[in-house]
Design an enzyme around this catalytic site. Structure first.
Site, PDB file in Angstrom:
ATOM      1  N   HIS A  64      -2.792  41.489  31.561  1.00  0.00           N
ATOM      2  CA  HIS A  64      -2.635  41.741  30.048  1.00  0.00           C
ATOM      3  C   HIS A  64      -1.757  40.689  29.510  1.00  0.00           C
ATOM      4  O   HIS A  64      -2.209  40.260  28.494  1.00  0.00           O
ATOM      5  CB  HIS A  64      -2.056  43.138  30.113  1.00  0.00           C
ATOM      6  CG  HIS A  64      -1.826  43.680  28.629  1.00  0.00           C
ATOM      7  ND1 HIS A  64      -0.767  43.547  27.831  1.00  0.00           N
ATOM      8  CD2 HIS A  64      -2.579  44.474  27.778  1.00  0.00           C
ATOM      9  CE1 HIS A  64      -0.764  44.090  26.864  1.00  0.00           C
ATOM     10  NE2 HIS A  64      -1.990  44.783  26.864  1.00  0.00           N
TER      11      HIS A  64
ATOM     12  N   ASP B  40       5.444  41.026  28.524  1.00  0.00           N
ATOM     13  CA  ASP B  40       4.482  41.776  29.016  1.00  0.00           C
ATOM     14  C   ASP B  40       4.331  41.812  30.413  1.00  0.00           C
ATOM     15  O   ASP B  40       5.102  42.015  31.153  1.00  0.00           O
ATOM     16  CB  ASP B  40       3.445  40.725  28.393  1.00  0.00           C
ATOM     17  CG  ASP B  40       2.118  41.836  28.205  1.00  0.00           C
ATOM     18  OD1 ASP B  40       1.351  42.227  28.922  1.00  0.00           O
ATOM     19  OD2 ASP B  40       1.686  42.076  26.896  1.00  0.00           O
TER      20      ASP B  40
ATOM     21  N   SER C 293      -3.199  45.561  21.215  1.00  0.00           N
ATOM     22  CA  SER C 293      -2.330  44.689  22.072  1.00  0.00           C
ATOM     23  C   SER C 293      -2.621  43.148  21.725  1.00  0.00           C
ATOM     24  O   SER C 293      -1.882  42.162  21.866  1.00  0.00           O
ATOM     25  CB  SER C 293      -2.464  44.906  23.649  1.00  0.00           C
ATOM     26  OG  SER C 293      -1.890  45.880  23.850  1.00  0.00           O
TER      27      SER C 293
END
Ligand SMILES: [Ca+2]
Ligand SMILES: [Ca+2]
Ligand SMILES: [Ca+2]
Length: 496
Positions: free
Chosen positions: A234, A165, A408
């Site tokens: 994220h 990620d 996600s």
């Protein structure tokens, strides 16, 4: 009243020890209640953990003395018996302003009881003490039956979840103890000591290429290198959902409380990246022995390089869990669409009475290729401290935590679940774990919808496996055979 029946003391002391250990989960005692019970087990009365401020005491009757007789006897001595007999004894209220230890001492000296202790608080074992759990996380985690799962399994520090990620905030209070540390690498000597293709990678690796990264990221060092810290947010958010430290009195709880996180940075500070770096990152994660690889990104391009990286990782025994996509269309993105990759779509539909976590979220991709629905709307997770208040990352008053929505963030729920199953069943193949989790799904809200994650049901499945002629392994201890496409295969996994 018998006081000389020593034959009863040994099993009694053992059961008391267990009781004291269970009670200790609710007590923040610095000294060991187990030790004090053990030390006094040979004496006539066992005195368990009794903080001076305790409000109630619990005293068990001497062998041969009925609890109702004990209740009358201690009441006659002036103790305030609260309610009737309970189990093997009575509960005694500590008068306001009195010292519980002094009251316990008098009870112990009464000659009527075999044990005295504070009647401490016990919690359901599946409910963590993390302060943000009850208000922010329970409303969706109970839908996938995480609390019931935690009563059985919290994850194991030997299980590694790679988060491919934007990187990870190494210093986050709910993540800093959960890092997978590469002990074969020497830090800051500028060399790739363990010859794994990444320089100084003691905690994960960065693959984001200088040539393709957004110029605003201002990267200066050519990858692959150790710089897998999270400059977006994220990856840290994804990692927290899968494996934030649970029941540590801090922040929130991930699904697998004790698993280790291996951050692999393939997305830049704008959360975008290239297929080449993503493929390299997936291969690195598998080479480092990751049990689960979380891929919360996707592309509409059917990429030979990504497909090969996924096949490489699966051959090393890793389970790849990938986001189906956020385009609200039929069909899913790559790598989620590749064979053997576990694909996850977000659930969460606004209804008049709140979010329905059994229904597909309006933005989620759908269709037959989706393996799991998992909550993906208004989830709480970890945010890098330095990102709070920037680029849409809003943090709560309590600290570096915030809310997020997207497939996600549904994906690491399934990745964390696989990590819990891996802790429970260390010796079966990754495909077997996936089959277990798939066989335990709940029906979606409407016909034709993907089925919903049910973590506890997977842990409750019992099965018997036979790995090789003459060698049998039993998981769960039961008889019911597992029905699923994957056979048991203890040898093929790359994890150990
Ligand atoms: Ca290295
Ligand atoms: Ca080095
Ligand atoms: Ca926590």
């Amino acid at each position: 009243v018998r006081t000389d029946d020593l034959g009863d003391w040994r099993p009694l002391a053992a059961s008391l020890l267990l009781g004291v250990l269970l009670a200790a989960t609710a007590l923040s005692a610095a000294d060991s209640p187990a030790r004090s019970a053990a030390a006094s087990a040979g004496a006539s009365v066992v005195v368990g953990e009794t903080p001076a401020g305790a409000d109630f005491l619990y005293a068990q009757a001497l062998p041969g003395l009925r609890p109702d007789a004990l209740a009358r006897a201690v009441a006659a001595l002036g103790f305030d018996v609260a309610g009737g007999p309970r189990g093997e004894g009575v509960r005694v209220r500590v008068p306001d302003g009195a010292d519980a230890q002094e009251v316990a001492g008098r009870l112990a000296a009464s000659g009527l009881v075999r044990s005295v202790e504070a009647d401490g608080v016990v919690r359901a074992s599946g409910v963590p003490d993390d302060p943000l759990y009850a208000g922010a996380q329970h409303r969706y985690l109970h839908v996938v039956r995480a609390p019931e799962a935690w009563a059985r399994q919290h994850g194991d520090a030997g299980v590694v979840i790679a988060v491919v990620d934007t990187g990870l905030d190494w210093d986050h209070p709910d993540l800093s103890d959960r890092l997978f540390v590469n002990t074969r690498e020497t830090f800051m000597n500028g060399r790739d000591d363990d010859d794994n293709g990444c320089i100084d990678d003691i905690v994960g690796c960065n693959f984001v290429s200088l040539a393709t990264a957004d110029p605003s990221c201002r990267y200066r060092h050519d990858p692959p290198n150790w710089r897998a810290s999270d400059d977006e947010g994220h990856g840290t958010f994804v990692a927290g959902i899968a494996a934030a430290a649970g029941d540590n009195g801090t922040g929130m709880a991930g699904i697998a409380w004790n698993a280790r996180i291996l951050p692999v940075k393939v997305l830049d500070c704008t959360a975008t990246g290239r297929i080449s770096d993503a493929a390299a990152g997936i291969r690195y994660a598998a080479s480092m022995g990751a049990d689960v690889i979380n891929v919360s990104f996707g592309t509409l391009t059917d990429s030979p390089a990504l497909a090969e990286a996924v096949a490489f990782a699966r051959a090393r025994g890793a389970v790849i869990v990938a986001s189906a996509g956020n385009d609200g269309r039929r069909g899913i993105t790559y790598p989620a669409a590749y064979p053997g990759v576990v694909s996850v779509a977000a659930s969460g539909l606004e209804r008049p009475d709140g979010v329905d976590y059994r229904a597909t979220a309006p933005f989620a991709d759908f269709g037959g290729e989706v393996d799991f629905l998992a909550p993906g709307v208004d989830l709480m997770s970890t945010v890098p401290s330095r990102r709070c208040g920037l680029d849409g990352w809003e943090c709560v008053e309590e600290g570096p935590y915030g809310f997020g929505t997207g497939s996600s963030f549904a994906t690491p729920m399934v990745a964390g679940s696989i990590a819990l199953l891996r802790a429970q069943y260390p010796r079966v193949s990754g495909d077997f774990l996936v089959a277990l989790l798939q066989g335990a799904r709940q029906p979606g809200a409407s016909p034709g919808e993907a089925h919903l994650l049910d973590i506890a049901a997977a842990l409750e499945r019992t099965f018997t496996t036979v790995a090789a002629p003459g060698v049998s392994r039993t998981g769960g201890g039961g008889e019911a055979p597992l029905t699923g496409p994957a056979g048991p295969d203890a040898g093929a996994g790359g994890h150990d």
